[in-house]
Structure formats: C-alpha cells, structure tokens
Motif scaffolding. Sequence first.
Motif, PDB file in Angstrom:
ATOM      1  N   SER A  51     -85.771  50.798  37.292  1.00 47.65           N
ATOM      2  CA  SER A  51     -86.008  49.633  38.165  1.00 47.65           C
ATOM      3  C   SER A  51     -85.608  48.333  37.521  1.00 47.65           C
ATOM      4  O   SER A  51     -85.255  48.184  36.448  1.00 47.65           O
ATOM      5  CB  SER A  51     -87.453  49.554  38.566  1.00 47.65           C
ATOM      6  OG  SER A  51     -88.305  49.465  37.441  1.00 47.65           O
ATOM      7  N   VAL A 107     -92.093  60.867  34.386  1.00 53.83           N
ATOM      8  CA  VAL A 107     -91.527  60.315  35.620  1.00 53.83           C
ATOM      9  C   VAL A 107     -91.784  58.809  35.691  1.00 53.83           C
ATOM     10  O   VAL A 107     -90.905  58.032  36.074  1.00 53.83           O
ATOM     11  CB  VAL A 107     -92.102  61.044  36.864  1.00 53.83           C
ATOM     12  CG1 VAL A 107     -91.710  60.335  38.143  1.00 53.83           C
ATOM     13  CG2 VAL A 107     -91.629  62.485  36.871  1.00 53.83           C
ATOM     14  N   ARG A 108     -92.982  58.368  35.329  1.00 56.57           N
ATOM     15  CA  ARG A 108     -93.314  56.947  35.348  1.00 56.57           C
ATOM     16  C   ARG A 108     -92.379  56.138  34.437  1.00 56.57           C
ATOM     17  O   ARG A 108     -91.861  55.090  34.808  1.00 56.57           O
ATOM     18  CB  ARG A 108     -94.782  56.747  34.950  1.00 56.57           C
ATOM     19  CG  ARG A 108     -95.269  55.326  35.162  1.00 56.57           C
ATOM     20  CD  ARG A 108     -96.744  55.119  34.814  1.00 56.57           C
ATOM     21  NE  ARG A 108     -96.949  55.159  33.373  1.00 56.57           N
ATOM     22  CZ  ARG A 108     -97.568  56.149  32.709  1.00 56.57           C
ATOM     23  NH1 ARG A 108     -98.061  57.181  33.354  1.00 56.57           N
ATOM     24  NH2 ARG A 108     -97.699  56.096  31.405  1.00 56.57           N
ATOM     25  N   ASN A 117     -88.851  56.093  35.987  1.00 57.06           N
ATOM     26  CA  ASN A 117     -88.789  55.163  37.126  1.00 57.06           C
ATOM     27  C   ASN A 117     -88.805  53.718  36.661  1.00 57.06           C
ATOM     28  O   ASN A 117     -88.078  52.879  37.207  1.00 57.06           O
ATOM     29  CB  ASN A 117     -89.960  55.415  38.081  1.00 57.06           C
ATOM     30  CG  ASN A 117     -89.741  56.653  38.938  1.00 57.06           C
ATOM     31  OD1 ASN A 117     -88.608  57.069  39.150  1.00 57.06           O
ATOM     32  ND2 ASN A 117     -90.827  57.234  39.418  1.00 57.06           N
TER      33      ASN A 117
END
Length: 195
Positions: free
Chosen positions: A195, A187-188, A191
């Motif tokens: 971004s 997930v990190r 994300n």
Amino acid sequence: ILTEFASAILSDDRLLPNADGREEQSTPKMGVVISCAAIFLIISAISAYRLLGDYSSRDVFGAEEILQLDPNKELEKLLYWRTNLIRRVATKPGDAESWYLLGHVRLLLQSYYEAAEAFESAYKLIGSSNNLDVYWLQSLYLAAEGKLDDQSEQLIERILVKNPVDPVVLEILAIEAFKENDYPSAVRHLNAGLS
C-alpha cells in the motif's frame, strides 16, 4: 591547460605595444621574467595538486553506474568496479561513498557477508540513512541465509521508525511470520508493503 598556457607565453615572440602606441622589440630581460613566471605557475599548480589532489579518485569516477547495472548482463563491469573500489577503500578508508558503492557491488555479486561489512563501514563513517540501512539489512539477512540476528532486528527497528511501510522490511517481516506459521501477520505485512 597550464602547460599549454606556459608554452604559449614562452613561444610568444610578437612585438609588445609601447605606452605611446609605438611598437618596440621585447627585451631578453622581459623574456626571462615571463619564463620564470610561467615556470613558477606550473610548479605551483603541480605542488597544489600533490598536496590536495587525489590520484585514486579517477579510478572510481562514474562508479555510481553500479546502481543501474544488471549482474546477469554486466558482470564484467561489476567486477571492474569491485576491483577499483576495493583498491580505493584500501587507500582511502574514510571514503564513505566508496564503501557504500562497494557494498552494492558485493550485494549484486551475491557476496552478502562482504556487502554487509562494506555497508557497516559506510555507516561508521556517515551514520544512519534509510537507503544504507535497508541495503545493510538485506546483506545481513541474505548472509545469514534468511535468518534475523540482533543486528538485523536493530536495523529493522531503525528503518521502521523512519519509514513504517518500507517494502523491503515488511517483506522480510512477512517471510519471518510465514516461517513461524503466523499467516495473518505475514499477510498483514505484505499488504502494508504493497500500500
């Protein structure tokens, strides 16, 4: 252009102006001089082209269109460019741009191992660039059926030094984390890539 110029000079039988404004007929001697000059000009141009020209470059002129082709809709064009680029790198192995474009064609045609080889050849000629490294990494990753090897790991490190949020690299890292059941890291990475 040179042929037309020479033809125009050779066929020019107009009267030549004299220094005092009178016109006099050109002499046969002047015609021979002009003919020799025109022939010398043509021979010089042909010799220079043979020495410096590149006959095979016309076969890859416009190949940059590969970068916008859709393999589902324009397969024939991709096959055409693949053939021409293979021929080009066989005769001009030092042409890094042709290796790079050949890598793209092979990647689009799902010839992943061959794409990685082409990108590696381009790298050996021009060194590292972010785009080259990313496409090379994609090719290696897909050729290895979604597994990272040592070379892929080195490419990831090199790409992340230049661009820590490269979306392709972060997506690959997210997939790898997911395969290891490390969902927070997956997930990190996703994300960070968004971004």
